[in-house]
Design an enzyme around this catalytic site. Structure first.
Site, PDB file in Angstrom:
ATOM      1  N   HIS A  53     -16.398  46.295  -1.113  1.00  0.00           N
ATOM      2  CA  HIS A  53     -17.251  45.158  -0.761  1.00  0.00           C
ATOM      3  C   HIS A  53     -16.517  43.870  -1.094  1.00  0.00           C
ATOM      4  O   HIS A  53     -15.819  43.785  -2.088  1.00  0.00           O
ATOM      5  CB  HIS A  53     -18.581  45.205  -1.512  1.00  0.00           C
ATOM      6  CG  HIS A  53     -19.658  44.401  -0.842  1.00  0.00           C
ATOM      7  ND1 HIS A  53     -20.481  44.922   0.126  1.00  0.00           N
ATOM      8  CD2 HIS A  53     -20.034  43.120  -0.988  1.00  0.00           C
ATOM      9  CE1 HIS A  53     -21.320  43.996   0.551  1.00  0.00           C
ATOM     10  NE2 HIS A  53     -21.067  42.884  -0.112  1.00  0.00           N
TER      11      HIS A  53
ATOM     12  N   ASP B 239     -32.819  43.052  -1.479  1.00  0.00           N
ATOM     13  CA  ASP B 239     -31.616  42.292  -1.092  1.00  0.00           C
ATOM     14  C   ASP B 239     -31.708  41.817   0.345  1.00  0.00           C
ATOM     15  O   ASP B 239     -31.304  40.699   0.668  1.00  0.00           O
ATOM     16  CB  ASP B 239     -30.340  43.126  -1.283  1.00  0.00           C
ATOM     17  CG  ASP B 239     -29.098  42.299  -0.913  1.00  0.00           C
ATOM     18  OD1 ASP B 239     -28.905  41.238  -1.535  1.00  0.00           O
ATOM     19  OD2 ASP B 239     -28.364  42.681   0.003  1.00  0.00           O
TER      20      ASP B 239
ATOM     21  N   LYS C 275     -26.739  46.961  -3.513  1.00  0.00           N
ATOM     22  CA  LYS C 275     -26.409  47.680  -2.265  1.00  0.00           C
ATOM     23  C   LYS C 275     -25.446  48.829  -2.549  1.00  0.00           C
ATOM     24  O   LYS C 275     -25.592  49.929  -2.056  1.00  0.00           O
ATOM     25  CB  LYS C 275     -25.725  46.736  -1.256  1.00  0.00           C
ATOM     26  CG  LYS C 275     -26.662  45.776  -0.573  1.00  0.00           C
ATOM     27  CD  LYS C 275     -26.022  45.140   0.653  1.00  0.00           C
ATOM     28  CE  LYS C 275     -25.054  44.025   0.326  1.00  0.00           C
ATOM     29  NZ  LYS C 275     -25.648  42.777  -0.115  1.00  0.00           N
TER      30      LYS C 275
HETATM   31  N1  URA Z   1     -21.878  39.806  -0.319  1.00  0.00           N
HETATM   32  C1  URA Z   1     -23.124  40.235  -0.619  1.00  0.00           C
HETATM   33  O1  URA Z   1     -23.505  41.333  -0.253  1.00  0.00           O
HETATM   34  N2  URA Z   1     -23.921  39.435  -1.316  1.00  0.00           N
HETATM   35  C2  URA Z   1     -23.554  38.212  -1.741  1.00  0.00           C
HETATM   36  O2  URA Z   1     -24.333  37.547  -2.387  1.00  0.00           O
HETATM   37  C3  URA Z   1     -22.256  37.749  -1.426  1.00  0.00           C
HETATM   38  C4  URA Z   1     -21.428  38.575  -0.696  1.00  0.00           C
END
Ligand code: URA
Length: 447
Positions: A82, A161, A187
């Site tokens: 990520h 989220d 996530k």
């Molecule tokens: N990526 C994400 O999933 N959340 C954020 O707050 C910033 C980047």
């Protein structure tokens, strides 16, 4: 608990208890706390910050707002990556199929565009027919069948989220270590991974503009992952110019496909190979990151990474004929070339400004319910270090918005600094972060 009291406590710098965070986020997800109170809460957190135990509680509560996917019945260590977000950051589109083609399963839950940065979901959805809204059963079926799944938060998976992310995007509450950490890690912990590689961006196009802030965010992310029993490492990477050449949704898919077919875009591919090497290492496929990089390169050159991308696009409903032949895609109404009026060398970019221009062209959102225009975007012809002559092409702008096209054409030129002599190229990757600390990074010579 009274939501106003919780907002006021955070606004005045108080430390929230687990119950207060639980009650606020839980109330929001259940519909008892309206968007305007959540907006105020997000702003209070952005300004006041959170203690590590509050960030851990926030992540936990967000994670528990939905279901955690169990992929333990599938063979192999599942590894994801990520990014904290950048301009032109299309790494996931190349990396995920490349790593899956090397035999490490990649379950990936991504986000949409956030602030001035693009989002993997918007990019994927620019492929006609591609769906990222998968229920859990389908999510598991896709990864079982293809070794890879590219999905978004849903009503089942981290719903907190999904809604907070969309609200942060339009309320100026993105640049916050606890909110970014909670968003990313909820996530990642929900998606069924065994290990995680993080790309923490720093520079004038990143949410963490200073190196020290990026390190603080990296430590927070690695700490949360490790505390949840997931092997987590991160790389601090450069975001002082857009990554690669394209900024937008469909144009980033096109660039990614070109790279999957062997094109070398140096900054983009170095970051992709190093993150991929680390994913293969954490996935137990290789004995070190350098070996992982070698395997990733061969997945690109053999065509296996591209084949894997086609497979997952088709499996998630996308029309692969557009991937195979990008010229089929409808063009924008306005396509404008921006040319240089001076000569010299490109020595810098106002990177966030470039991201904001792409947003104005239609590639991102100003309001929660805005639709993005998949065709809108900017394709650069020059990057830092490139020589420029008068009248050279600097960038091509595509949009359906006439006024935005004119404004962007005018403003884009001032986003590039052109100087009489070149500057030294910054490293693309600065440091490696693990539970043992932060060490400077030098990409192994296998690259
Ligand atoms: N990526 C994400 O999933 N959340 C954020 O707050 C910033 C980047």
């Amino acid at each position: 608990m009274n939501p106003v009291q919780i907002i006021r406590k955070k606004r005045s710098g108080g430390v929230l208890t687990q119950q207060e965070i639980e009650s606020f986020i839980g109330g929001y997800v259940a519909g008892a706390i309206p968007e305007y109170q959540m907006s105020a809460f997000l702003m209070a957190v952005t300004i006041r910050g959170m203690e590590p135990e509050e960030t851990a509680a926030l992540t936990d509560v967000m994670l528990r707002s939905g279901t955690t996917v169990d992929l333990s019945s599938l063979p192999g260590r599942k590894v994801d990556k990520h990014s904290t977000g950048g301009v032109g950051d299309k790494v996931s589109l190349i990396l995920a199929p490349m790593v899956a083609a090397c035999g490490v399963p990649v379950p990936m839950i991504s986000g949409r565009g956030l602030g001035h940065t693009g989002g993997t979901l918007d990019k994927l959805e620019s492929i006609p027919g591609f769906t990222t809204a998968l229920d859990i059963e389908e999510y598991v079926r896709v990864i079982r069948d293809t070794g890879l799944v590219l999905a978004g938060q849903t009503a089942e998976i981290v719903p907190a989220d999904r809604r907070m992310y969309a609200l942060r995007d339009v309320t100026g509450t993105v640049e916050s270590v606890p909110l970014i950490a909670g968003s990313i890690m909820s996530k990642k912990l929900a998606e069924g991974i065994d290990a995680l590689v993080l790309d923490i961006k720093t520079g004038n196009g990143a949410f963490m503009q200073s190196y020290d802030d990026a390190v603080a965010l990296a430590r927070a992310l690695v700490g949360i992952g490790t505390a949840h029993g997931k092997e987590t490492v991160g790389f601090i990477t450069d975001m002082n110019q857009p990554l690669g050449l394209s900024i937008g949704n469909w144009c980033e898919v096109v660039e990614s496909v070109e790279c999957l077919r062997g094109k070398n875009v140096p900054d983009l591919m170095e970051v992709t190979y190093v993150l991929g090497g680390a994913m293969l290492f954490l996935g137990g496929k290789v004995t070190d990151i350098a070996d992982g990089i070698t395997q990733c390169r061969s997945a690109i050159w053999s065509g296996k990474a591209y084949e894997k991308f086609l497979q997952v696009v088709e499996r998630q409903g996308g029309d692969i004929s557009f991937v195979q032949d990008a010229s089929k895609y409808p063009p924008s109404r306005f396509v404008i070339d921006v040319r240089s009026t001076v000569s010299g060398y490109v020595t810098g970019f106002a990177t966030m400004q470039v991201g904001l221009l792409a947003l104005e062209l239609g590639a991102g959102r100003v309001r929660v319910d805005d639709a993005v225009d998949p065709k809108a975007g900017i394709v650069l012809a020059k990057k830092i270090g490139d020589r420029v002559a008068v009248n050279d092409l600097l960038a091509r702008i595509s949009t359906d918005r006439e006024k935005a096209a004119r404004d962007a054409a005018h403003e884009l030129r001032s986003c590039l600094t052109i100087s009489p002599s070149p500057v030294d190229q910054r490293p693309f990757i600065y440091a490696y972060v693990s539970k043992d600390g932060v060490t400077p990074w030098t990409t192994p010579p296998t690259y």
